[in-house]
Design an enzyme around this catalytic site. Sequence first.
Site, PDB file in Angstrom:
ATOM      1  N   HIS A 173       0.852  -1.190   0.000  1.00 37.27           N
ATOM      2  CA  HIS A 173       0.000   0.000   0.000  1.00 37.27           C
ATOM      3  C   HIS A 173       0.887   1.238   0.000  1.00 37.27           C
ATOM      4  CE1 HIS A 173      -3.128   2.846   1.191  1.00 37.27           C
ATOM      5  NE2 HIS A 173      -3.975   1.931   0.744  1.00 37.27           N
ATOM      6  N   ASP A 191      -7.968  -5.446  -0.291  1.00 41.54           N
ATOM      7  CA  ASP A 191      -8.431  -6.264  -1.412  1.00 41.54           C
ATOM      8  C   ASP A 191      -8.093  -7.747  -1.264  1.00 41.54           C
ATOM      9  OD1 ASP A 191      -9.635  -4.186  -2.784  1.00 41.54           O
ATOM     10  OD2 ASP A 191      -7.731  -3.541  -3.629  1.00 41.54           O
TER      11      ASP A 191
HETATM   12  N1  ACO Z   1       4.103  -7.638  -4.595  1.00 42.72           N
HETATM   13  C1  ACO Z   1       5.421  -7.685  -4.769  1.00 42.72           C
HETATM   14  N2  ACO Z   1       6.215  -6.587  -4.710  1.00 42.72           N
HETATM   15  C2  ACO Z   1       5.620  -5.420  -4.448  1.00 42.72           C
HETATM   16  C3  ACO Z   1       4.237  -5.307  -4.225  1.00 42.72           C
HETATM   17  C4  ACO Z   1       3.479  -6.473  -4.308  1.00 42.72           C
HETATM   18  N3  ACO Z   1       2.165  -6.453  -4.125  1.00 42.72           N
HETATM   19  N4  ACO Z   1       3.952  -4.024  -3.953  1.00 42.72           N
HETATM   20  C5  ACO Z   1       5.090  -3.343  -4.010  1.00 42.72           C
HETATM   21  N5  ACO Z   1       6.109  -4.189  -4.310  1.00 42.72           N
HETATM   22  C6  ACO Z   1       7.504  -3.841  -4.451  1.00 42.72           C
HETATM   23  C7  ACO Z   1       7.776  -3.306  -5.857  1.00 42.72           C
HETATM   24  O1  ACO Z   1       8.090  -4.304  -6.758  1.00 42.72           O
HETATM   25  C8  ACO Z   1       8.906  -2.359  -5.585  1.00 42.72           C
HETATM   26  O2  ACO Z   1      10.081  -3.121  -5.454  1.00 42.72           O
HETATM   27  P1  ACO Z   1      11.489  -2.604  -6.029  1.00 42.72           P
HETATM   28  O3  ACO Z   1      11.757  -1.330  -5.271  1.00 42.72           O
HETATM   29  O4  ACO Z   1      12.427  -3.720  -5.753  1.00 42.72           O
HETATM   30  O5  ACO Z   1      11.236  -2.352  -7.493  1.00 42.72           O
HETATM   31  C9  ACO Z   1       8.603  -1.781  -4.215  1.00 42.72           C
HETATM   32  O6  ACO Z   1       7.793  -2.759  -3.558  1.00 42.72           O
HETATM   33  C10 ACO Z   1       7.834  -0.466  -4.280  1.00 42.72           C
HETATM   34  O7  ACO Z   1       6.711  -0.647  -5.167  1.00 42.72           O
HETATM   35  P2  ACO Z   1       5.901   0.562  -5.775  1.00 42.72           P
HETATM   36  O8  ACO Z   1       4.938   0.024  -6.766  1.00 42.72           O
HETATM   37  O9  ACO Z   1       6.805   1.662  -6.215  1.00 42.72           O
HETATM   38  O10 ACO Z   1       5.187   1.089  -4.456  1.00 42.72           O
HETATM   39  P3  ACO Z   1       3.894   1.941  -4.396  1.00 42.72           P
HETATM   40  O11 ACO Z   1       3.859   2.615  -3.097  1.00 42.72           O
HETATM   41  O12 ACO Z   1       3.735   2.776  -5.608  1.00 42.72           O
HETATM   42  O13 ACO Z   1       2.828   0.725  -4.479  1.00 42.72           O
HETATM   43  C11 ACO Z   1       0.859  -0.421  -4.687  1.00 42.72           C
HETATM   44  C12 ACO Z   1       1.615   0.674  -3.930  1.00 42.72           C
HETATM   45  C13 ACO Z   1       0.570   0.048  -6.098  1.00 42.72           C
HETATM   46  C14 ACO Z   1      -0.465  -0.683  -3.960  1.00 42.72           C
HETATM   47  C15 ACO Z   1       1.701  -1.723  -4.719  1.00 42.72           C
HETATM   48  O14 ACO Z   1       1.984  -2.165  -3.422  1.00 42.72           O
HETATM   49  C16 ACO Z   1       1.038  -2.817  -5.547  1.00 42.72           C
HETATM   50  O15 ACO Z   1       1.167  -2.838  -6.767  1.00 42.72           O
HETATM   51  N6  ACO Z   1       0.292  -3.741  -4.887  1.00 42.72           N
HETATM   52  C17 ACO Z   1      -0.428  -4.757  -5.612  1.00 42.72           C
HETATM   53  C18 ACO Z   1      -1.734  -4.179  -6.150  1.00 42.72           C
HETATM   54  C19 ACO Z   1      -2.719  -3.943  -5.063  1.00 42.72           C
HETATM   55  O16 ACO Z   1      -2.939  -4.783  -4.201  1.00 42.72           O
HETATM   56  N7  ACO Z   1      -3.367  -2.780  -5.128  1.00 42.72           N
HETATM   57  C20 ACO Z   1      -4.405  -2.400  -4.153  1.00 42.72           C
HETATM   58  C21 ACO Z   1      -3.970  -1.227  -3.356  1.00 42.72           C
HETATM   59  S1  ACO Z   1      -5.076  -0.858  -2.052  1.00 42.72           S
HETATM   60  C22 ACO Z   1      -6.428  -0.223  -2.819  1.00 42.72           C
HETATM   61  O17 ACO Z   1      -6.377   0.337  -3.879  1.00 42.72           O
HETATM   62  C23 ACO Z   1      -7.685  -0.349  -2.101  1.00 42.72           C
END
Ligand code: ACO
Length: 385
Positions: free
Chosen positions: A270, A321
């Site tokens: 998140h 989710d």
């Molecule tokens: N699984 C594996 N790795 C992850 C995940 C995940 N779910 N989420 C983040 N990471 C990792 C990324 O790969 C990245 O790693 P790196 O630095 O080695 O490249 C690091 O964590 C940071 O990721 P970002 O995408 O830059 O972080 P951000 O804060 O933008 O992400 C997000 C937030 C989009 C929710 C992300 O955690 C994600 O994609 N989760 C999966 C989708 C999801 O569940 N979305 C629902 C969000 S809650 C909602 O909308 C109600």
Amino acid sequence: MSTDSELPGTYYPGLEGVISNETAITNLEGRKGDGDLEYRGYRIEDLAEHVSYEEAAYLLLHGELPNAGQLAEFDSRLRSQRQIPGELIDLLRHIPREAHSMDVLRTSLSVISHFDPEVNAISTDHAANVRKAERIVAKTATAVAARERLLAGQEPLAPDASLSHAGNFLYMATGKKPSASMTRAFDLSLVLYAEHELNASTFAARVTVSTLSDIYSGIVAAVGTLKGPLHGGANEEAWKVLVEVGSPDNAEHWIQDALATKKRIMGFGHRVYKTGDPRARILKVWCRKLADEIGEDKWEKIAEPIEREVTAQKKLPPNVDWPTARLYHYMGLETDVYTPIFALARVAGWSAHIIEQLDSNRLMRPRARYTGPANRPVKPIQERR
Ligand code: ACO
């Protein structure tokens, strides 16, 4: 080429950490810091235990929790406004079944706007916006359920005014009167999905109405934004993860492989919560209860090791989710309706933000850092390659 020093601000990719406006709706800083969530000063754990979706929606739209009389009147207004235009149902019959349910919801809300009796009220009319928001809350659930019924090859069901918002949706979507525990769990998920500060879809809604556009345009923009798998679409994707794993025996192997290959695991992580999403903690208990009620614990057994390993190895706890994917499956709902359910709850929060934006508006117009070529003369067309 411009540099940051020539711009009136600093570049923050993904707008992370940027404060774009003030709000009195939701506090994500809370009392404990990370992992805390309050709607208008009430802790989410307290709301989850004590209020229905109708009370939460009233709180968001009207600013205070309702007393008994206010709740009865609000509830009666919602129940009386659940019908959607027959023209919309006709249109829904003609939309290809392959169309994404969120695209269909986007269209549905646009159509509903044409039939709103106050569609041409000035966009900053607070009282008219609250009345429109109540109609949107009431009708969105009916529109989502109607599409579900048509997809199942069945006629849409008329709303049942004897049922609560949550119970009526489950009835309209599945054709069955839900049990008390199913209704309670679904209502709880709606309370938890109802609002969440400046997430991408709420931000899109506020940007849209900051041009003094209308509440429906803001809601339609928000629906399109919620669709994406990084946002609301994650509950459908989380279910696909469980299905892909397939059996509890495969869970350990699947998660180790996914982590080793740096797979993005939907339903985890998140942008704001780094130590845990309180909504996921609340709903996990209800996943177990409903799994026991229907006697199907396979999905809990698959979810458990995945949750444990992603949290331990990646420091990424589940977000809201992750449990809702299982919860809605236990209720007999099809996967394609999971994100529309998120939307039918969130319309309350989106509306509250839209109204707050229009009550004290300033056009949202950020800047971009230019990275393209500079100082290029326009060549006559014959000389261009
Ligand atoms: N699984 C594996 N790795 C992850 C995940 C995940 N779910 N989420 C983040 N990471 C990792 C990324 O790969 C990245 O790693 P790196 O630095 O080695 O490249 C690091 O964590 C940071 O990721 P970002 O995408 O830059 O972080 P951000 O804060 O933008 O992400 C997000 C937030 C989009 C929710 C992300 O955690 C994600 O994609 N989760 C999966 C989708 C999801 O569940 N979305 C629902 C969000 S809650 C909602 O909308 C109600």
